[in-house]
Design a protein around this motif. Structure first.
Motif, PDB file in Angstrom:
ATOM      1  N   UNK A 195       0.983  -1.190   0.040  1.00 46.87           N
ATOM      2  CA  UNK A 195      -0.027   0.060   0.080  1.00 46.87           C
ATOM      3  C   UNK A 195       0.792   1.389   0.148  1.00 46.87           C
ATOM      4  N   UNK A 196       1.937   1.248   0.893  1.00 46.47           N
ATOM      5  CA  UNK A 196       2.679   2.485   0.883  1.00 46.47           C
ATOM      6  C   UNK A 196       3.508   2.588  -0.333  1.00 46.47           C
ATOM      7  N   UNK A 197       4.085   1.493  -1.062  1.00 45.22           N
ATOM      8  CA  UNK A 197       4.895   1.730  -2.143  1.00 45.22           C
ATOM      9  C   UNK A 197       4.042   2.111  -3.160  1.00 45.22           C
ATOM     10  N   UNK A 198       2.705   1.903  -3.115  1.00 46.23           N
ATOM     11  CA  UNK A 198       1.917   2.164  -4.600  1.00 46.23           C
ATOM     12  C   UNK A 198       1.032   3.386  -4.271  1.00 46.23           C
ATOM     13  N   UNK A 199       0.740   4.237  -3.198  1.00 43.65           N
ATOM     14  CA  UNK A 199      -0.204   4.979  -2.872  1.00 43.65           C
ATOM     15  C   UNK A 199       0.701   6.407  -2.845  1.00 43.65           C
ATOM     16  N   UNK A 200       0.235   7.430  -3.772  1.00 45.07           N
ATOM     17  CA  UNK A 200       0.960   8.516  -3.949  1.00 45.07           C
ATOM     18  C   UNK A 200       0.709   9.483  -2.617  1.00 45.07           C
ATOM     19  N   UNK A 201       1.508  10.489  -2.453  1.00 43.47           N
ATOM     20  CA  UNK A 201       1.400  11.581  -1.418  1.00 43.47           C
ATOM     21  C   UNK A 201       0.155  12.068  -1.701  1.00 43.47           C
TER      22      UNK A 201
END
Length: 71
Positions: A13-19
């Motif tokens: 999730x953190x690797x593929x979710x933009x800021x």
């Protein structure tokens, strides 16, 4: 297994979710709070079901028997 599954999900999730852009944070925080409340309601309803509780208790009893055989 549960912890490893959750850790893997969080990493993906953190690797593929933009800021989130700074200008959108307030509105998105409000919407996410609503979505989280709905999620908690669903989880609470799942715990209210007898079958979920019964399965958890039966699993625990079986585990205890494995480590504490009757004399």
């Amino acid at each position: 297994v549960h912890i490893e599954t959750l850790a893997t999900f969080v990493k993906v999730y953190l690797a593929h979710t933009p800021e989130i852009p700074e200008g959108q944070k307030k509105s998105l925080e409000s919407r996410s709070a609503d979505r989280f409340e709905r999620f908690i309601d669903v989880v609470a309803k799942a715990f209210e079901k007898e079958s979920l509780f019964k399965e958890a208790v039966e699993e625990r009893v079986m585990t205890l028997r494995d480590f504490r055989p009757e004399a």
